[in-house]
Design a protein around this motif. Structure first.
Motif, PDB file in Angstrom:
ATOM      1  N   LEU A  91       3.674   3.149  -5.833  1.00 54.87           N
ATOM      2  CA  LEU A  91       5.073   3.079  -5.322  1.00 54.87           C
ATOM      3  C   LEU A  91       5.599   4.308  -4.906  1.00 54.87           C
ATOM      4  N   ASP A  92       5.183   5.288  -5.311  1.00 52.67           N
ATOM      5  CA  ASP A  92       5.763   6.720  -5.207  1.00 52.67           C
ATOM      6  C   ASP A  92       5.155   6.971  -3.816  1.00 52.67           C
ATOM      7  N   GLN A  93       3.986   6.475  -3.421  1.00 51.67           N
ATOM      8  CA  GLN A  93       3.509   6.742  -1.858  1.00 51.67           C
ATOM      9  C   GLN A  93       4.408   5.955  -0.980  1.00 51.67           C
ATOM     10  N   ALA A  94       4.867   4.824  -1.440  1.00 49.60           N
ATOM     11  CA  ALA A  94       5.645   3.822  -0.704  1.00 49.60           C
ATOM     12  C   ALA A  94       7.142   4.573  -0.500  1.00 49.60           C
ATOM     13  N   ILE A  95       7.491   5.065  -1.561  1.00 49.89           N
ATOM     14  CA  ILE A  95       9.055   5.706  -1.320  1.00 49.89           C
ATOM     15  C   ILE A  95       8.794   6.837  -0.707  1.00 49.89           C
ATOM     16  N   GLN A  96       7.976   7.702  -0.937  1.00 48.08           N
ATOM     17  CA  GLN A  96       7.860   8.901   0.057  1.00 48.08           C
ATOM     18  C   GLN A  96       7.638   8.558   1.509  1.00 48.08           C
ATOM     19  N   GLN A  97       6.783   7.789   1.988  1.00 49.94           N
ATOM     20  CA  GLN A  97       6.770   7.266   3.225  1.00 49.94           C
ATOM     21  C   GLN A  97       8.030   6.702   4.112  1.00 49.94           C
ATOM     22  N   VAL A  98       8.948   5.824   3.303  1.00 54.91           N
ATOM     23  CA  VAL A  98      10.069   5.454   3.832  1.00 54.91           C
ATOM     24  C   VAL A  98      11.084   6.553   3.716  1.00 54.91           C
ATOM     25  N   GLU A  99      11.182   7.424   2.796  1.00 51.53           N
ATOM     26  CA  GLU A  99      12.130   8.580   2.872  1.00 51.53           C
ATOM     27  C   GLU A  99      11.817   9.390   3.948  1.00 51.53           C
ATOM     28  N   ALA A 100      10.417   9.481   4.605  1.00 51.04           N
ATOM     29  CA  ALA A 100       9.822  10.254   5.575  1.00 51.04           C
ATOM     30  C   ALA A 100      10.400   9.599   7.020  1.00 51.04           C
ATOM     31  N   GLY A 101      10.572   8.301   6.930  1.00 55.44           N
ATOM     32  CA  GLY A 101      11.129   7.676   8.033  1.00 55.44           C
ATOM     33  C   GLY A 101      10.069   6.437   8.571  1.00 55.44           C
ATOM     34  N   ALA A 102       9.164   6.062   7.642  1.00 54.52           N
ATOM     35  CA  ALA A 102       8.432   4.910   7.912  1.00 54.52           C
ATOM     36  C   ALA A 102       9.378   3.711   8.249  1.00 54.52           C
ATOM     37  N   ASP A 103       9.180   2.885   9.183  1.00 59.60           N
ATOM     38  CA  ASP A 103       9.979   1.692   9.437  1.00 59.60           C
ATOM     39  C   ASP A 103       9.190   0.344   8.674  1.00 59.60           C
ATOM     40  N   ILE A 104       7.952   0.476   8.570  1.00 60.71           N
ATOM     41  CA  ILE A 104       7.017  -0.647   8.156  1.00 60.71           C
ATOM     42  C   ILE A 104       5.992   0.246   7.244  1.00 60.71           C
ATOM     43  N   LEU A 105       5.655  -0.527   6.080  1.00 59.07           N
ATOM     44  CA  LEU A 105       4.565  -0.090   5.244  1.00 59.07           C
ATOM     45  C   LEU A 105       3.176  -0.841   5.582  1.00 59.07           C
ATOM     46  N   ASP A 106       2.172  -0.284   5.807  1.00 61.99           N
ATOM     47  CA  ASP A 106       0.853  -1.045   5.950  1.00 61.99           C
ATOM     48  C   ASP A 106       0.345  -0.971   4.414  1.00 61.99           C
ATOM     49  N   VAL A 107      -0.205  -1.938   4.088  1.00 61.58           N
ATOM     50  CA  VAL A 107      -0.649  -2.284   2.469  1.00 61.58           C
ATOM     51  C   VAL A 107      -1.857  -2.513   2.717  1.00 61.58           C
ATOM     52  N   ASN A 108      -2.825  -1.826   2.068  1.00 56.59           N
ATOM     53  CA  ASN A 108      -4.401  -1.768   1.913  1.00 56.59           C
ATOM     54  C   ASN A 108      -4.710  -1.523   0.526  1.00 56.59           C
ATOM     55  N   VAL A 109      -5.189  -2.548  -0.294  1.00 56.09           N
ATOM     56  CA  VAL A 109      -5.827  -2.268  -1.716  1.00 56.09           C
ATOM     57  C   VAL A 109      -7.480  -2.444  -1.793  1.00 56.09           C
ATOM     58  N   GLY A 110      -8.104  -2.565  -0.641  1.00 60.79           N
ATOM     59  CA  GLY A 110      -9.362  -2.988  -0.863  1.00 60.79           C
ATOM     60  C   GLY A 110     -10.243  -2.040  -1.229  1.00 60.79           C
ATOM     61  N   LEU A 111     -11.146  -2.275  -2.343  1.00 59.76           N
ATOM     62  CA  LEU A 111     -11.926  -1.116  -3.096  1.00 59.76           C
ATOM     63  C   LEU A 111     -12.938  -1.965  -3.899  1.00 59.76           C
ATOM     64  N   PRO A 112     -14.442  -1.504  -3.517  1.00 60.43           N
ATOM     65  CA  PRO A 112     -15.410  -2.273  -4.526  1.00 60.43           C
ATOM     66  C   PRO A 112     -15.079  -2.142  -5.839  1.00 60.43           C
ATOM     67  N   GLY A 113     -15.448  -3.481  -6.553  1.00 63.30           N
ATOM     68  CA  GLY A 113     -15.054  -3.553  -7.871  1.00 63.30           C
ATOM     69  C   GLY A 113     -13.453  -3.937  -8.329  1.00 63.30           C
ATOM     70  N   ILE A 114     -12.649  -3.953  -7.257  1.00 63.98           N
ATOM     71  CA  ILE A 114     -11.181  -4.197  -7.593  1.00 63.98           C
ATOM     72  C   ILE A 114     -11.162  -5.961  -7.025  1.00 63.98           C
ATOM     73  N   ASP A 115     -10.512  -6.559  -7.795  1.00 59.11           N
ATOM     74  CA  ASP A 115     -10.054  -7.736  -7.669  1.00 59.11           C
ATOM     75  C   ASP A 115      -8.868  -7.924  -6.442  1.00 59.11           C
ATOM     76  N   GLU A 116      -9.419  -7.938  -5.283  1.00 65.26           N
ATOM     77  CA  GLU A 116      -8.278  -7.651  -4.205  1.00 65.26           C
ATOM     78  C   GLU A 116      -7.366  -8.479  -4.001  1.00 65.26           C
ATOM     79  N   PRO A 117      -7.402  -9.872  -3.911  1.00 66.58           N
ATOM     80  CA  PRO A 117      -6.268 -10.644  -4.090  1.00 66.58           C
ATOM     81  C   PRO A 117      -5.238 -10.576  -4.753  1.00 66.58           C
ATOM     82  N   SER A 118      -5.682 -10.439  -6.330  1.00 63.12           N
ATOM     83  CA  SER A 118      -4.659 -10.325  -7.196  1.00 63.12           C
ATOM     84  C   SER A 118      -4.260  -8.762  -7.257  1.00 63.12           C
TER      85      SER A 118
END
Lengths: 230, 860
Positions: free
Chosen positions: B388-415
């Motif tokens: 969330l902190d990464q999200a807030i920092q990017q928006v405050e820096a001027g991002a209009d849209i945020l890409d969200v990728n949480v794919g990592l081996p061993g992680i239940d990606e959909p949940s």
């Protein structure tokens, strides 16, 4: 209708008290949080006026109006408060969910800012309720009538679940965007429901002390065994 | 489904389709008491309700709303009737009322708000909301309703749940109306334009406004809706505003109808009736006014009919660009092009914020574990706040849209995708780009996303196109198309363009509009394939100017392997934007990249009068050599309160660390720890410096010398210092430091989590690993997590007397599970006696005390 209150104010001294910070001087951090909260406030309120039946032998009081029929206000305390009143106002007020959003965002960025904003928001909803009460008081005075104190579900022996009934009676979701959950929590978080009696003679200030204070559940003074003395 | 809508419109014969009017006032007038369960009137008093509805039919209504507005399981509970019974009864009653009418009358299943707010502000989960609505829809279908109308909605997230429920359980026509304030927003902040953007994507059949205001106050909002949508429009206004003392509404039938006249000018106006306070005479006069005299109503309904057949889309386009609030006059070809076929503007949104892609908009790329050890660690440890902190920092820096990728081996990606999307949209207000190669994770993310998102991505491979595009269509998203196919990355602009064409044609075949496809022409590394940069630019220009598609590009690959990468990156970004790049995917925290974007906006007249540029750089001073590094968010220099009693002392603790932490100075704490790291290892710094400093602050808090905000400021500074150490440890791969794992949760039914969050900040900064399960947490989840992670200390918080039962229930579940752990409870209404009575091991009166208890439990 001239029932408009568009501005609410954060009383910083009050907010400091909610934070348990007593008489300290407000810092730049606190003043900034207060400004953010005031900007985020979207004050709204709604109310209805009901006729009251006389207090029953069991010490209970009931309201009635055309569409909702007759219903009892829960507890004996409210009957005591309304004993001189022929009618009562049931009101609901909120400063909106923009403030909830602000506090949530701050709690990720900086918990100190979040705690300060939360206290400021508590002051803001209190300020809104005071403005509404004042508006009612002036209206009543025009007709030579007097108001009782404001009494909310959770005060004294009035069960907090009465909040849900008030939300239904006033259609608060439709009118001001206020909903009550299964466990009687209101959203937006900074919201108040209350009953105020309309009497034909001056009403004493009955509500004072911790028993009827709506901060009593959160009051740090009380927890440490003292009172705020206000 | 489309046939039914067409049939309704054809029956109206080119005139306005007249709906019904208010029920509440009519029920009162009939002397019926609504009581606690007004929805049961259809069973208790069917003749009376039928009588009212018949009056509406006689007044000219051709769609009756059956009395099912509140017939959801939450509201029906305790009424003695089931959802099914009430809906079945209500539809039957309406059908009866329609019998013998001189015109065709349709019966709608009416769906109102559930009555509780959805997460993140309320406790109702999105999934449960879908389930509640699905039950109503199935009952409506079984009862034989002709269509579904959702009304008086104020939360676009709840609407999305309802629409998905309707679409997944019926093929009935679906109309949706929301209630607006004069500001053009609903109570939860939804704008008219966001509503259009999301609901057109989800494929509803008509869209509109009802309740809340009278016709005059709704008109400006309706005009905005008319401009933004291409769908038939539905308006049901109140008879003015109610008088709180008498409950009576301000307008009579004549004045109501007078105020409805201007609506005839709105080209999409198709369906209309009345809401609260209106009665059959309102509807009769409205019908006469709107539908009398040949020709007047024709235009409107006919326009609606065209839209249904999908033939006319022109008007809507104009509407969409008017939404942007920026200059609409600007054509949109790349800067140097001849403007052959500029892309239409595309709208994506959150409920409260619309992003119009008619000029360069920045997509922030930082929420992605690829190559980021610290981010990977956060994902493995469920540390959502880091994300969330990464999200807030990017928006405050001027991002209009945020890409969200949480794919990592061993992680239940959909949940994980669901958790992260829900969490991000609760703290920032920008549209999201759901980024995954797993179609299941993509769908999971799209489903819970509040607003209209983008999908990243499809490419030219058939397998990918045919698995992802149907999902994109179902959820009404935009989608990125990468110019790669089965043969790999094409080396020429021509080949990339041909893949773009294939993707476009396939998207169109699935009914995805052209403007919802954004093409990525791929940037390759110039240190390896130097000629490729120009091929990329050539492809961008063609795709943008000739094919008329928006373009997107991950920029930073271009400089891989070169020194001073940001120089190459920002130069290439400028070149790409000049050739028609609309959506750069970049790190918005990188000043050079954002400088390029801001100056480009000023140079291309997007930033009118250079106001944005001036605002950003007005205080710019040429950098002095070797300025000290500043950590983002370090501006919080001044500590709160008056506990400023000179520099504190704590034996053995580094004085610079102690000073910075006790005064809450984040930047100072970071630099002090950085200095210490030259001479000391990470663990010693935590034990010898950070924790003693926090202890000192805690003592002052206990003694009443400082107050909660200062304690938290100190914890915030310590947190920044810990972050430095965590990064160092993550990079060295030596495993995380932890003094022990603690679960924290606000119990079931309670959403007040500020107290829990305070405790979390303090415990984390003492070096404990906090597994934060959030608020309104199911007891079973706490038990399962405690067992799975072998957690020895569980902290529970509850704020209200009504939610203490949730605390007790959780303690019982933990004890019954046999898992060996200590339980610590806290919360405003709790006392020590009560906590021990319900089975807790400890009661903590504040965050500082919870840290002492943790020390006792873990022995450190």
């Amino acid at each position: 209708m001239n029932n408009k209150i568009t501005q609410v104010k954060v009383h910083i001294d009050e907010a400091l008290r909610y934070m348990g910070a007593g008489q300290t001087k407000p810092t730049a951090q606190i003043i900034r949080a207060a400004e953010l909260v005031e900007e985020a406030c979207r004050p709204r309120f709604t109310y209805r006026v009901f006729d009251l039946d006389p207090v029953s032998e069991e010490g209970r009081i009931s309201c009635r109006d055309g569409s909702s029929g007759t219903f009892e206000l829960p507890g004996k305390d409210i009957a005591g408060l309304l004993r001189d009143s022929g009618r009562c106002i049931i009101m609901a007020a909120t400063i909106g969910n923009e403030v909830d959003r602000l506090i949530r965002r701050l709690s990720v960025k900086d918990m100190a800012d979040a705690v300060i904003a939360d206290a400021c928001a508590s002051s803001a909803i209190e300020d809104l309720c005071d403005s509404i009460s004042e508006m009612f008081r002036r209206k009543a005075a025009d007709s030579g009538l007097f108001l009782t104190d404001r009494f909310s579900p959770g005060y004294g022996d009035m069960d907090i679940s009465f909040q849900r009934r008030i939300a239904d009676l006033l259609q608060t979701q439709k009118r001001i965007g206020l909903t009550v959950s299964d466990s009687c929590m209101m959203t937006p978080m900074k919201s108040v429901t209350a009953v105020i009696g309309i009497a034909d003679r001056p009403q004493p200030k009955l509500i004072s002390g911790c028993g009827s204070c709506d901060m009593r559940d959160r009051c740090t003074y009380r927890k440490s065994g003292t009172t705020c003395g206000s | 489904m489309k046939d039914k809508v067409r049939e309704i419109l054809e029956n109206a014969g080119g005139k306005y389709v007249i709906l019904d009017g208010g029920m509440g006032t009519m029920i009162q007038a009939a002397g019926l008491e609504e009581g606690e369960h007004p929805e049961t009137l259809v069973i208790r008093e069917p003749e009376a309700i039928c009588g009212i509805q018949r009056k509406y039919v006689e007044a000219g209504s051709s769609i009756l709303y059956s009395c099912t507005f509140r017939a959801n399981r939450k509201r029906v509970e305790g009424s003695g009737y089931s959802v099914e019974e009430i809906i079945n009864g209500a539809v039957k009653v309406a059908r009866q009322a329609a019998e013998g009418a001189d015109h065709k009358v349709y019966v709608a299943l009416d769906i109102g708000p559930i009555g509780e707010l959805l997460e993140p502000y309320g406790t109702l989960s999105f999934e449960e909301a879908v389930d509640i609505f699905a039950e109503m829809v199935r009952a409506g279908v079984n009862a034989g309703a002709d269509l579904i109308i959702m009304e008086t909605m104020t939360d676009l997230y709840e609407v999305k749940a309802a629409v998905l429920a309707a679409r997944e359980n019926s093929d009935l026509p679906l109309f949706v109306t929301m209630s607006y304030e004069k500001s053009g927003r609903t109570f939860t902040g939804t704008t008219v334009e966001s509503m259009v953007c999301v609901l057109e994507g989800l494929g509803v059949d008509a869209i509109g406004i009802n309740c809340s205001l009278g016709p005059d106050d709704i008109l400006p909002v309706a005009e905005r809706l008319n401009a933004a949508t291409k769908l038939p429009m539905l308006i049901k206004a109140n008879a003015g505003l109610p008088d709180p003392e008498t409950g009576e509404y301000g307008l009579n039938a004549d004045s109501f109808v007078e105020l409805m006249k201007p609506y005839k000018k709105l080209e999409h106006m198709t369906f209309t009736g009345g809401c609260c306070g209106t009665a059959p005479d309102f509807i009769e006069k409205l019908s006469k006014e709107l539908n009398s005299g040949a020709g007047e109503g024709d235009g409107a309904a006919a326009a609606g009919e065209d839209e249904i057949s999908g033939e006319s889309a022109e008007s809507a386009k104009a509407g969409v660009s008017a939404v942007s609030g920026e200059s609409c006059a600007r054509e949109n070809p790349s800067v140097f092009s001849m403007g052959v076929s500029a892309p239409e503007s595309t709208v994506i949104c959150t409920p409260t914020q619309v992003v119009t892609i008619d000029s360069v908009k920045v997509i922030g790329e930082r929420i992605n574990p690829t190559g980021k050890k610290r981010f990977q660690q956060a994902l493995r440890e469920n540390d959502i706040d880091y994300i969330l902190d990464q999200a807030i920092q990017q928006v405050e820096a001027g991002a209009d849209i945020l890409d969200v990728n949480v794919g990592l081996p061993g992680i239940d990606e959909p949940s994980m995708m669901v958790r992260v999307v829900k969490a991000i949209q609760s703290v920032v207000d920008v549209p999201l780009q759901i980024d995954s190669s797993d179609p299941v994770a993509v769908e999971a993310g799209l489903r819970v996303c509040n607003g209209k998102p983008i999908v990243n991505s499809v490419n030219g491979k058939d397998e990918v196109l045919h698995s992802i595009l149907p999902i994109v269509k179902k959820y009404g998203a935009s989608v990125l198309g990468l110019c790669i196919d089965e043969e790999g990355i094409p080396q020429t602009a021509e080949k990339r363009i041909s893949i773009a064409e294939k993707i476009l044609n396939t998207a169109l075949s699935y009914g995805i509009p052209k403007e919802d496809l954004f093409i990525d022409c791929l940037s390759l590394t110039i240190s390896a394939q130097q000629d490729q940069a120009l091929e990329t630019l050539k492809a961008i220009r063609h795709v943008h100017d000739v094919m008329g598609l928006h373009t997107v590009l991950g920029v930073s690959n271009i400089s891989f392997g070169l020194p001073y990468r940001e120089l190459v990156n920002s130069t290439f970004l400028t070149m790409a934007m000049a050739n028609g790049l609309d959506l750069p995917i970049i790190n918005p925290n990188n000043e050079a990249m954002m400088n390029a974007v801001r100056s480009f906006r000023a140079l291309t007249c997007v930033d009118r009068d250079c106001l944005g540029y001036i605002d950003k750089y007005a205080d710019y001073k040429p950098q002095a050599a070797a300025a000290p590094a500043v950590v983002p968010g370090s501006g919080n220099g001044s500590p709160a309160g008056s506990g400023d009693t000179g520099d504190p002392v704590a034996p053995g603790c580094d004085p610079a660390v102690l000073r910075a932490i006790s005064k809450g100075l984040k930047a100072d704490a970071v630099s002090a720890v950085n200095t210490l790291l030259d001479s000391k290892d990470e663990l010693s710094i935590i034990n010898d410096d950070l924790i003693p400093a926090l202890d000192e602050v805690g003592k002052n808090f206990e003694a009443g010398k400082i107050f909660l905000p200062q304690l938290l400021n100190a914890a915030g500074a310590a947190g920044e210092a810990f972050e430095v150490i965590k990064k160092r440890i993550a990079a060295s791969g030596s495993g995380a430091v932890s003094k022990g794992k603690i679960i924290l949760a606000t119990v079931k039914g309670d959403i007040h989590d500020i107290g829990k969050n305070i405790v979390k900040v303090i415990l984390e900064n003492y070096g404990y690993t906090v597994i934060d399960l959030g608020k309104d947490v199911d007891p079973q989840l706490i038990v399962d997590t405690a067992i799975r992670e072998d957690v020895k200390l569980v902290g529970l918080s509850a704020l209200m007397t009504t939610t203490l039962v949730g605390m007790e229930e959780t303690i019982r579940a933990l004890r019954d599970s046999g898992h060996d752990c200590r339980i610590i409870c806290g919360g405003a209404v709790l006392t020590k006696e009560y906590a021990l009575k319900i089975g807790a091991d400890y009661y903590a009166k504040d965050a500082s005390e919870s840290a002492s208890i943790a020390k006792e439990v873990f022995g450190a």
